[in-house]
Write an enzyme that holds these catalytic residues in place. Structure first.
Site, PDB file in Angstrom:
ATOM      1  N   ASN A 259       0.827  -1.206   0.000  1.00  0.00           N
ATOM      2  CA  ASN A 259       0.000   0.000   0.000  1.00  0.00           C
ATOM      3  C   ASN A 259       0.866   1.262   0.000  1.00  0.00           C
ATOM      4  OD1 ASN A 259      -2.459   1.561   0.085  1.00  0.00           O
ATOM      5  ND2 ASN A 259      -3.417  -0.208   1.037  1.00  0.00           N
ATOM      6  N   ARG A 260       0.276   2.393   0.386  1.00  0.00           N
ATOM      7  CA  ARG A 260       0.909   3.700   0.150  1.00  0.00           C
ATOM      8  C   ARG A 260       1.554   4.296   1.402  1.00  0.00           C
ATOM      9  NH1 ARG A 260      -3.644   3.031  -2.875  1.00  0.00           N
ATOM     10  NH2 ARG A 260      -3.414   3.441  -5.113  1.00  0.00           N
TER      11      ARG A 260
ATOM     12  N   HIS B 145       3.670   0.111  -2.683  1.00  0.00           N
ATOM     13  CA  HIS B 145       4.041  -1.307  -2.797  1.00  0.00           C
ATOM     14  C   HIS B 145       5.543  -1.575  -2.857  1.00  0.00           C
ATOM     15  CE1 HIS B 145      -0.095  -2.177  -2.910  1.00  0.00           C
ATOM     16  NE2 HIS B 145      -0.308  -2.160  -4.210  1.00  0.00           N
TER      17      HIS B 145
ATOM     18  N   HIS C 259      -0.946  -9.671  -3.777  1.00  0.00           N
ATOM     19  CA  HIS C 259      -1.783  -8.811  -4.622  1.00  0.00           C
ATOM     20  C   HIS C 259      -2.444  -9.596  -5.763  1.00  0.00           C
ATOM     21  CE1 HIS C 259      -3.190  -5.164  -6.523  1.00  0.00           C
ATOM     22  NE2 HIS C 259      -2.505  -4.394  -5.690  1.00  0.00           N
ATOM     23  N   THR C 260      -2.979 -10.763  -5.442  1.00  0.00           N
ATOM     24  CA  THR C 260      -3.657 -11.554  -6.471  1.00  0.00           C
ATOM     25  C   THR C 260      -4.978 -10.904  -6.875  1.00  0.00           C
ATOM     26  OG1 THR C 260      -2.632 -13.635  -5.806  1.00  0.00           O
ATOM     27  CG2 THR C 260      -4.722 -13.790  -6.974  1.00  0.00           C
ATOM     28  N   TYR C 261      -5.216 -10.911  -8.199  1.00  0.00           N
ATOM     29  CA  TYR C 261      -6.471 -10.414  -8.767  1.00  0.00           C
ATOM     30  C   TYR C 261      -7.395 -11.614  -8.993  1.00  0.00           C
ATOM     31  CZ  TYR C 261      -4.398  -5.839 -10.027  1.00  0.00           C
ATOM     32  OH  TYR C 261      -3.811  -4.589 -10.024  1.00  0.00           O
TER      33      TYR C 261
ATOM     34  N   GLU D 229      -6.402  -7.625  -0.140  1.00  0.00           N
ATOM     35  CA  GLU D 229      -5.029  -7.622   0.361  1.00  0.00           C
ATOM     36  C   GLU D 229      -5.039  -7.456   1.875  1.00  0.00           C
ATOM     37  OE1 GLU D 229      -2.953  -4.567  -2.211  1.00  0.00           O
ATOM     38  OE2 GLU D 229      -4.980  -4.604  -3.065  1.00  0.00           O
TER      39      GLU D 229
ATOM     40  N   ASP E  66     -11.058   1.248  -3.542  1.00  0.00           N
ATOM     41  CA  ASP E  66      -9.618   1.085  -3.384  1.00  0.00           C
ATOM     42  C   ASP E  66      -9.284   1.615  -2.002  1.00  0.00           C
ATOM     43  OD1 ASP E  66      -6.964   0.559  -3.737  1.00  0.00           O
ATOM     44  OD2 ASP E  66      -6.607   2.072  -5.271  1.00  0.00           O
TER      45      ASP E  66
END
Length: 387
Positions: free
Chosen positions: A115-116, A141, A214-216, A351, A286
């Site tokens: 994350n940020r 990330h 971070h799987t989609y 996540e 998000d």
């Protein structure tokens, strides 16, 4: 003779049957061992000449996970539908070349900090550290070359529940972070159709850490978008963000707004609400949800149900929060596995993590790891289907 011969004959039959049974058991055991054997293949060459490897894990039910030691990426993961048919439920590429060219963290291990971090800076023990700014004005990330873009040392572990142990040493100063960080991540494909991820790390200098995957996911098998997936989050609060997606510091109740997933709700039901400024900032969801839980207990964080296939995914974690992302930045420019195009909102990410920007927000749970301490978290994604 008759009385002597008959016992001998019967004894011989018993011995033969016993040997036959042992042979059958041995054959079954061998078959099972072969079925659970981890397959290793070359996945492609990195620019520096090193070879990335791809490991295929299978369980006795027929579930399959493919993981590469480049970035610890889950490239392929199958799950059963209501008819028992397995299909791939994650986004990604068929070859290493796709991940090297352009990848929005498909399936990857993320670190040192998932994350940020606001403006790419944080202060620890009186010293300010400067990180790469790679997402608007912020650090995202782990930076330019985060854990998603390095080659991990891989150790396959065969057995009834096959596993892949990945390790990496992040050197002091790498991407601006302090301390030599020794990281181990183990993926285990369990008997109950779950993939378990165990994270551990130690450091020789105080640092910050927030590891995640971070799987989609697309439980239709990438047949359509995820707007009809029904989501439940075990969270009564979420973190509002500013226009650059940095938390404001508030822990806001979800009750009465578009962030309430305390009951199963279609993801697309409120995702385009023009009145919600938070939705506008993220281009959809998000955001980070604060889980209803006690400390580091392993507990249910999220459930996703896809009605056309009956597939269900449950997420358990020891982490305090979960970032729910709806693929808002997918724009149709990526062609992934089997030539499938990935448009906006074609996948979702869940996540598990600590809060974004925690190094700069003292009211948030700490993400500081000190020498002598061990960072340890677990997340489990379990798949089933409604008949």
């Amino acid at each position: 003779m008759k009385s002597t011969f008959l016992p001998l004959l019967l004894a011989g039959l018993v011995i033969f049957q016993s040997c036959s049974n042992k042979s059958s058991e041995s054959s079954e055991s061998t078959t099972e061992t072969q079925a659970l054997k981890i397959e290793k293949t070359d996945f492609g060459k990195l620019p520096d000449g090193q070879t990335a490897e791809l490991y295929t894990l299978k369980n006795a039910n027929g579930m399959e996970a493919k993981i590469t030691n480049y970035g610890g990426i889950i490239t392929h993961l199958t799950a059963p539908d209501s008819s028992g048919v397995f299909d791939n439920v994650v986004l990604g590429y068929d070859s290493l070349a796709g991940y090297l060219k352009s990848s929005p963290y498909f399936g990857a291990l993320v670190g040192r900090y998932g994350n940020r971090i606001a403006k790419g800076k944080f202060t620890l023990d009186g010293k300010t550290y400067t990180l790469a700014v790679n997402n608007m004005v912020n650090h995202l990330h782990g930076g330019t070359v985060g854990f998603d873009k390095v080659l991990w040392k891989a150790e396959p572990i065969e057995g009834e529940e096959p596993a892949l142990k990945l390790s990496y040493v992040s050197k002091d100063g790498e991407e601006g972070y302090p301390g030599n960080l020794n990281v181990t991540v183990t993926y285990t494909l369990q008997k109950n159709n779950s993939i378990k991820i165990d994270y551990t790390a130690t450091t020789d200098k105080a640092t910050v850490i927030n590891l995640t995957n971070h799987t989609y996911f697309n439980l239709t098998g990438a047949k359509r978008d995820i707007l009809d997936h029904q989501l439940t989050l075990n969270a009564d609060r979420f973190l509002p963000v500013n226009e650059t997606l940095i938390p404001t510091g508030e822990l806001k109740p979800v009750a009465g707004n578009v962030f309430d997933f305390t009951k199963a709700t279609a993801i697309g039901a409120r995702i385009n609400d023009p009145k919600d400024q938070q939705i506008k900032y993220g281009g959809g969801y998000d955001h980070c949800w604060v889980l209803n839980k006690k400390d580091k207990e392993l507990s249910l964080a999220a459930t996703v149900y896809e009605p056309t296939t009956g597939r269900i995914m449950e997420v358990q974690t020891t982490e305090p929060a979960i970032q729910f992302y709806t693929g808002n930045f997918l724009d149709g420019s990526i062609t992934g596995k089997k030539g499938i195009n990935y448009p906006k909102r074609f996948a979702l990410c869940l996540e598990t993590e600590h809060y974004p920007d925690s190094p700069n927000q003292s009211a948030f749970p700490t993400v500081v790891l000190k020498p002598g301490e061990t960072y340890q978290t677990t997340t489990i994604y379990t798949f089933s289907a409604k008949k």
